[in-house]
Design an enzyme around this catalytic site. Structure first.
Site, mmCIF file in Angstrom:
data_model
loop_
_atom_site.group_PDB
_atom_site.id
_atom_site.type_symbol
_atom_site.label_atom_id
_atom_site.label_comp_id
_atom_site.label_asym_id
_atom_site.label_seq_id
_atom_site.Cartn_x
_atom_site.Cartn_y
_atom_site.Cartn_z
ATOM 1 N N ASP A 64 10.715 111.152 32.818
ATOM 2 C CA ASP A 64 10.371 112.405 32.653
ATOM 3 C C ASP A 64 9.010 112.368 31.559
ATOM 4 O OD1 ASP A 64 12.221 113.817 34.155
ATOM 5 O OD2 ASP A 64 13.427 114.377 32.630
ATOM 6 N N ARG B 57 19.792 128.758 9.856
ATOM 7 C CA ARG B 57 19.597 127.522 8.751
ATOM 8 C C ARG B 57 20.522 126.226 9.795
ATOM 9 N NH1 ARG B 57 22.822 127.770 3.680
ATOM 10 N NH2 ARG B 57 21.393 125.957 2.961
ATOM 11 N N SER C 188 16.951 120.810 25.001
ATOM 12 C CA SER C 188 17.784 122.261 24.539
ATOM 13 C C SER C 188 19.207 122.041 25.201
ATOM 14 C CB SER C 188 17.215 123.363 25.403
ATOM 15 O OG SER C 188 17.704 124.637 25.432
#
Length: 574
Positions: A362, A464, A480
């Site tokens: 990739d 946070r 992700s």
């Protein structure tokens, strides 16, 4: 003489259908479905009546092969002179509802002398005749085309070599496409069943002056020649031979360019089940429409650029094999400097390349995407890495797909990208676009960051976390995914916001429409980095704002296996 005789017989069919169908408009039984036609679609009573009229005329005045949607293929009459392609009623719904846009159309080809004997010897074997006609004759053998609007009486016709004509209100007019050059001034007819993303974007962005949906494909094609429309588009592979045969001859003789959506000339076999996509326009608009809806690269000269992972000998060896293969086929290619001494080829020049072959994992494919730098150059992604979510092909498939690219027998998949602007001390810094993701992460390990997350200037959440990922659908299977984000099919028009190790359990990944604007604002006095596709970095400080939007540029990939096959392979399911 034979040509005119075929034209006269076809006109008799048109006139008979015109005369006998008009009284049936509004008859309640005309709308009844009486059977499933030979093409697999429901057949209304009005269609059967019109087809039977055509058969009666052909048996009385001529002979040959009739191909029609309802009956399929039938030998009619005693003589084997002609092949007739008939659509008894094009726009049946319009006819039944008294919408005055419906037609009958017919096209004629001459049966060659040497074929008549073979057909006659197999006259009772319809399957043999179907196969024989399909293998010997194409849509380009048609020399007569007639389309008549049964509601208005407008008659369109063409004879090979003589041009196209419209008879309207007793006047005969020679017709041909208009020379309009600007899409913004064009009037376009569409077939919109099965809307594609490209077609939705075309409608949404109003790329043409006006769009019309008439519901009679044959008439809409004729409108392009008469000047009522400037183009007709059906991007689906469902334009049937009988739908378009008569109008195809009229378009061809009226200087219209008629191709599939990828710009390839039609060469449909004379077989009922033949299907195609369709773009009809003048020569000036045609390439622009291909660029919007099709694979524009098919009609470009081919020159490959080779991008390879430098530290993987197996990938380099495959690149050497590919270069030798291209040399043997006299196909030009260019390579990066480190490889030129071993394989020759031209110096790598992105402006001269039609396609890139990226060989590696990739990371190599992302590097190829950066080299493309917004140009519309498709990538052939070959997996030589460990996972290869971005790769479409394995090394055993590479020579087959190269051949398909050379011969124009391939499809392109368009992937959306992500753009970002950094607002720092009232300055705007525009970054390169990302194919996978953009990550804001702490510059110092084990230090938490704090962000305000806005969507279209509305504060959605205060986060946070160790960092935050804004991902494209393509990148949903990359960083992700590791951060707990969802897997999203690449053609979904969205972005994914995924916190990395969030402090609050309520901070979860968020999927939003790609039409939205995302803003991140860094709240703590701690240095951070914006990392684009794992390589390009920018330093981010307190009160800097990051604006993420859908990029104006796209990444283009030569399409291989389906997304779900690739997903199951990469996840180790099969």
């Amino acid at each position: 003489m034979v040509i005119m005789e075929g034209f006269k017989i076809a006109m008799k069919v048109i006139d008979e259908i015109d005369k006998k169908i008009k009284p049936l408009i509004g008859w309640e039984k005309a709308d009844e479905v009486v059977k499933i036609g030979a093409d697999g679609t429901p057949t209304k009573r009005i269609d059967v009546i019109a087809e039977n009229m055509a058969i009666n005329i052909l048996e009385k005045f001529s002979g040959g092969i009739l191909i029609s949607e309802e009956i399929g293929l039938k030998v009619v009459g005693d003589e084997l002179e002609y092949i007739f392609i008939l659509d008894p009623i094009d726009g049946t719904y319009n006819a039944l509802k008294s919408i005055p846009i419906y037609s009958t159309s017919i096209a004629v080809a001459k049966i060659k002398g040497e074929d008549k004997k073979l057909i006659r010897e197999n006259i009772n074997n319809i399957d043999w005749i179907k196969s024989f006609i399909a293998n010997k004759y194409t849509i380009n053998d048609l020399y007569v085309g007639i389309v008549k609007n049964l509601a208005t009486g407008d008659l369109y016709y063409a004879i090979k070599g003589e041009g196209s004509f419209l008879e309207k209100d007793g006047e005969k007019i020679k017709i041909e496409t208009k020379n309009i050059k600007d899409l913004k001034e064009a009037s376009v007819g569409l077939f919109v069943y099965g809307l594609s993303n490209d077609l939705l974007e075309f409608l949404k962005e109003r790329k043409v002056r006006r769009v019309r949906l008439f519901g009679s494909m044959a008439l809409e094609m004729c409108y392009v020649v008469s000047g009522a429309l400037d183009a007709y588009i059906n991007v689906n592979e469902n334009s049937r031979l009988c739908d378009i045969a008569g109008a195809y001859v009229i378009c061809r003789e009226g200087n219209a360019i008629v191709t599939n959506k990828n710009g390839k000339p039609l060469n449909m076999k004379l077989h009922l089940m033949e299907r195609t996509s369709l773009i009809v326009s003048n020569k000036y608009l045609h390439k622009k429409l291909i660029a919007l809806f099709g694979n524009r690269w098919i009609i470009k000269p081919v020159k490959f650029g080779i991008v390879v992972r430098e530290d993987k000998e197996e990938a380099i060896n495959l690149a050497i094999e590919i270069c030798k293969y291209l040399k043997d086929k006299n196909i030009p290619f260019c390579v990066e400097d480190f490889l030129r001494e071993r394989v020759g080829g031209d110096k790598f020049d992105i402006s001269a390349i039609s396609h890139i072959i990226a060989i590696g994992g990739d990371g190599t494919i992302l590097r190829a995407s950066r080299l493309v730098n917004g140009e519309t150059i498709p990538i052939i992604a070959v997996n030589m890495g460990k996972v290869g979510f971005l790769a479409e092909f394995c090394k055993d498939e590479v020579f087959e797909i190269i051949d398909k690219v050379i011969y124009g027998e391939y499809e392109i998949e368009k992937r959306s990208k992500l753009s970002c602007k950094i607002i720092k001390d009232n300055r705007v810094i525009k970054t390169p676009s990302a194919l996978n993701e953009m990550v804001v992460i702490t510059k110092n390990p084990a230090k938490i960051l704090e962000f305000d997350v806005y969507v279209n200037d509305t504060l959605v959440e205060n986060v946070r976390a160790d960092g935050i990922i804004v991902s494209t659908p393509t990148g949903s299977t990359a960083y992700s995914l590791s951060a707990g984000g969802p897997i999203v099919e690449p053609n979904v028009d969205c972005f994914i916001i995924s916190p990395i190790c969030p402090f609050k359990l309520s901070s979860r990944p968020l999927v939003i429409s790609a039409s939205n604007r995302i803003k991140l604002k860094l709240k703590l006095e701690k240095p951070a980095l914006l990392v684009i596709d794992g390589s390009v970095e920018y330093e981010i400080n307190k009160d800097d704002e990051l604006i993420f939007e859908k990029s104006d540029s796209y990444a283009y990939f030569v399409k291989g296996q389906s997304f779900y096959n690739k997903l199951s392979r990469c996840l180790g399911i099969k």
